[in-house]
Design a protein around this motif. Structure first.
Motif, PDB file in Angstrom:
ATOM      1  N   PHE A   1       0.849  -1.186   0.000  1.00 34.25           N
ATOM      2  CA  PHE A   1       0.000   0.000   0.000  1.00 34.25           C
ATOM      3  C   PHE A   1       0.888   1.240   0.000  1.00 34.25           C
ATOM      4  O   PHE A   1       1.992   1.218   0.536  1.00 34.25           O
ATOM      5  CB  PHE A   1      -0.894   0.030   1.247  1.00 34.25           C
ATOM      6  CG  PHE A   1      -1.956  -1.035   1.247  1.00 34.25           C
ATOM      7  CD1 PHE A   1      -2.988  -1.018   0.319  1.00 34.25           C
ATOM      8  CD2 PHE A   1      -1.932  -2.055   2.191  1.00 34.25           C
ATOM      9  CE1 PHE A   1      -3.972  -1.991   0.324  1.00 34.25           C
ATOM     10  CE2 PHE A   1      -2.910  -3.027   2.203  1.00 34.25           C
ATOM     11  CZ  PHE A   1      -3.931  -2.995   1.267  1.00 34.25           C
ATOM     12  N   TYR A   2       0.404   2.322  -0.615  1.00 30.80           N
ATOM     13  CA  TYR A   2       1.119   3.593  -0.552  1.00 30.80           C
ATOM     14  C   TYR A   2       0.096   4.724  -0.607  1.00 30.80           C
ATOM     15  O   TYR A   2      -1.023   4.540  -1.105  1.00 30.80           O
ATOM     16  CB  TYR A   2       2.185   3.707  -1.643  1.00 30.80           C
ATOM     17  CG  TYR A   2       1.679   3.750  -3.059  1.00 30.80           C
ATOM     18  CD1 TYR A   2       1.556   4.960  -3.741  1.00 30.80           C
ATOM     19  CD2 TYR A   2       1.346   2.581  -3.736  1.00 30.80           C
ATOM     20  CE1 TYR A   2       1.105   5.006  -5.046  1.00 30.80           C
ATOM     21  CE2 TYR A   2       0.896   2.620  -5.035  1.00 30.80           C
ATOM     22  CZ  TYR A   2       0.766   3.828  -5.686  1.00 30.80           C
ATOM     23  OH  TYR A   2       0.320   3.865  -6.978  1.00 30.80           O
ATOM     24  N   PRO A   3       0.444   5.884  -0.081  1.00 33.20           N
ATOM     25  CA  PRO A   3      -0.535   6.957   0.123  1.00 33.20           C
ATOM     26  C   PRO A   3      -1.285   7.415  -1.122  1.00 33.20           C
ATOM     27  O   PRO A   3      -2.487   7.643  -1.068  1.00 33.20           O
ATOM     28  CB  PRO A   3       0.288   8.112   0.699  1.00 33.20           C
ATOM     29  CG  PRO A   3       1.472   7.467   1.312  1.00 33.20           C
ATOM     30  CD  PRO A   3       1.752   6.233   0.481  1.00 33.20           C
ATOM     31  N   GLU A   4      -0.635   7.554  -2.259  1.00 29.27           N
ATOM     32  CA  GLU A   4      -1.282   8.119  -3.441  1.00 29.27           C
ATOM     33  C   GLU A   4      -1.932   7.075  -4.343  1.00 29.27           C
ATOM     34  O   GLU A   4      -2.365   7.403  -5.446  1.00 29.27           O
ATOM     35  CB  GLU A   4      -0.271   8.902  -4.296  1.00 29.27           C
ATOM     36  CG  GLU A   4       0.480   9.982  -3.558  1.00 29.27           C
ATOM     37  CD  GLU A   4       1.716   9.447  -2.830  1.00 29.27           C
ATOM     38  OE1 GLU A   4       2.279   8.420  -3.242  1.00 29.27           O
ATOM     39  OE2 GLU A   4       2.097  10.065  -1.829  1.00 29.27           O
ATOM     40  N   GLN A   5      -2.012   5.829  -3.913  1.00 28.05           N
ATOM     41  CA  GLN A   5      -2.498   4.812  -4.827  1.00 28.05           C
ATOM     42  C   GLN A   5      -3.997   4.953  -5.104  1.00 28.05           C
ATOM     43  O   GLN A   5      -4.757   5.466  -4.281  1.00 28.05           O
ATOM     44  CB  GLN A   5      -2.147   3.412  -4.344  1.00 28.05           C
ATOM     45  CG  GLN A   5      -2.993   2.854  -3.243  1.00 28.05           C
ATOM     46  CD  GLN A   5      -2.422   1.555  -2.714  1.00 28.05           C
ATOM     47  OE1 GLN A   5      -2.219   1.448  -1.532  1.00 28.05           O
ATOM     48  NE2 GLN A   5      -2.134   0.598  -3.551  1.00 28.05           N
ATOM     49  N   SER A   6      -4.365   4.485  -6.270  1.00 29.68           N
ATOM     50  CA  SER A   6      -5.753   4.590  -6.712  1.00 29.68           C
ATOM     51  C   SER A   6      -6.633   3.570  -5.988  1.00 29.68           C
ATOM     52  O   SER A   6      -6.138   2.599  -5.407  1.00 29.68           O
ATOM     53  CB  SER A   6      -5.833   4.330  -8.218  1.00 29.68           C
ATOM     54  OG  SER A   6      -5.530   2.967  -8.487  1.00 29.68           O
ATOM     55  N   ARG A   7      -7.917   3.791  -6.062  1.00 27.72           N
ATOM     56  CA  ARG A   7      -8.862   2.832  -5.480  1.00 27.72           C
ATOM     57  C   ARG A   7      -8.757   1.491  -6.194  1.00 27.72           C
ATOM     58  O   ARG A   7      -8.914   0.442  -5.581  1.00 27.72           O
ATOM     59  CB  ARG A   7     -10.285   3.384  -5.556  1.00 27.72           C
ATOM     60  CG  ARG A   7     -10.529   4.487  -4.573  1.00 27.72           C
ATOM     61  CD  ARG A   7     -12.004   4.770  -4.409  1.00 27.72           C
ATOM     62  NE  ARG A   7     -12.633   5.154  -5.678  1.00 27.72           N
ATOM     63  CZ  ARG A   7     -13.271   6.274  -5.880  1.00 27.72           C
ATOM     64  NH1 ARG A   7     -13.399   7.154  -4.903  1.00 27.72           N
ATOM     65  NH2 ARG A   7     -13.818   6.533  -7.053  1.00 27.72           N
TER      66      ARG A   7
ATOM     67  N   ARG B   1       1.350  -4.725   3.669  1.00 21.55           N
ATOM     68  CA  ARG B   1       1.755  -3.577   4.486  1.00 21.55           C
ATOM     69  C   ARG B   1       2.098  -2.395   3.592  1.00 21.55           C
ATOM     70  O   ARG B   1       2.223  -2.538   2.385  1.00 21.55           O
ATOM     71  CB  ARG B   1       2.978  -3.963   5.327  1.00 21.55           C
ATOM     72  CG  ARG B   1       2.733  -5.130   6.282  1.00 21.55           C
ATOM     73  CD  ARG B   1       4.054  -5.744   6.737  1.00 21.55           C
ATOM     74  NE  ARG B   1       3.879  -6.819   7.691  1.00 21.55           N
ATOM     75  CZ  ARG B   1       3.775  -8.108   7.369  1.00 21.55           C
ATOM     76  NH1 ARG B   1       3.840  -8.483   6.103  1.00 21.55           N
ATOM     77  NH2 ARG B   1       3.630  -9.026   8.309  1.00 21.55           N
ATOM     78  N   ASP B   2       2.348  -1.259   4.215  1.00 20.29           N
ATOM     79  CA  ASP B   2       2.913  -0.131   3.484  1.00 20.29           C
ATOM     80  C   ASP B   2       4.433  -0.195   3.635  1.00 20.29           C
ATOM     81  O   ASP B   2       4.966  -1.033   4.376  1.00 20.29           O
ATOM     82  CB  ASP B   2       2.331   1.202   3.962  1.00 20.29           C
ATOM     83  CG  ASP B   2       2.569   1.479   5.442  1.00 20.29           C
ATOM     84  OD1 ASP B   2       3.318   0.716   6.109  1.00 20.29           O
ATOM     85  OD2 ASP B   2       2.013   2.453   5.941  1.00 20.29           O
ATOM     86  N   GLU B   3       5.151   0.681   2.936  1.00 18.86           N
ATOM     87  CA  GLU B   3       6.625   0.643   2.969  1.00 18.86           C
ATOM     88  C   GLU B   3       7.168   0.755   4.389  1.00 18.86           C
ATOM     89  O   GLU B   3       8.032  -0.046   4.783  1.00 18.86           O
ATOM     90  CB  GLU B   3       7.193   1.742   2.057  1.00 18.86           C
ATOM     91  CG  GLU B   3       8.698   1.665   1.877  1.00 18.86           C
ATOM     92  CD  GLU B   3       9.495   2.421   2.942  1.00 18.86           C
ATOM     93  OE1 GLU B   3      10.701   2.157   3.071  1.00 18.86           O
ATOM     94  OE2 GLU B   3       8.907   3.269   3.644  1.00 18.86           O
ATOM     95  N   PRO B   4       6.689   1.698   5.226  1.00 19.24           N
ATOM     96  CA  PRO B   4       7.203   1.737   6.598  1.00 19.24           C
ATOM     97  C   PRO B   4       6.920   0.448   7.385  1.00 19.24           C
ATOM     98  O   PRO B   4       7.731   0.040   8.206  1.00 19.24           O
ATOM     99  CB  PRO B   4       6.481   2.936   7.220  1.00 19.24           C
ATOM    100  CG  PRO B   4       6.104   3.808   6.073  1.00 19.24           C
ATOM    101  CD  PRO B   4       5.812   2.859   4.945  1.00 19.24           C
TER     102      PRO B   4
END
Length: 155
Positions: free
Chosen positions: A90-96, A111-114
């Motif tokens: 997952f990442y903040p700007e990703q599309s639906r 998970r997200d990168e962090p």
């Protein structure tokens, strides 16, 4: 994945007997396949491997299991060796639509990168990450590749 590597001694683990049988049938030279989860008990040679690679595994296992896998990879590597992982992210700007495809994945621990970095930060001294929003084209399936380097021994 072996088609992307130069001629190497390859050791592979997978809990799926069908995947292991398929790998064995390919008769790849210098390849050894084990049905099961890569664990400390299965690690016959510590500090032996130059590279450990995990494709699409971390997002299928919880934090405790993921940390154990990362510890086992660290133990398996020679000083200066590298551990590469590739997982949905997952990442903040990703599309639906990208979130939708990640939601369809059988892995329940995307998970997200962090979040991925946090699994390894106190195990590997050097961690680099690269996010590929559309590595699996044409699907908008975001993938994170982590490169973790085991510290070299002092001279």
């Amino acid at each position: 994945m072996l088609q992307f590597f130069p001629p190497v001694e390859y050791h592979g683990w997978d809990p799926s007997p069908a995947y292991i049988d398929r790998a064995i049938r390919r008769l790849t030279p210098n390849s050894f396949f084990n049905c099961g989860v890569f664990s400390e008990q299965q690690l016959e040679r510590a500090n032996y491997f130059d590279i450990v690679h995990s494709a699409g595994v971390l997002h299928h296992i919880n934090d405790e299991e993921a940390r154990q896998l990362i510890l086992n990879a660290h133990a398996a590597l020679k000083p200066g060796g590298k551990f590469f992982t590739l997982d949905g992210c997952f990442y903040p700007e990703q599309s639906r639509l990208a979130k939708f495809f990640l939601g369809l994945d059988r892995g329940k621990f995307v998970r997200d990168e962090p979040g991925y970095r946090l699994l390894a930060v106190d195990i590997f001294e050097h961690i680099q990450t690269k996010l590929y929003p559309k590595l699996i084209r044409p699907l908008p399936y975001p993938v994170l590749i982590m490169e973790m380097t085991k510290a070299s021994c002092p001279d």
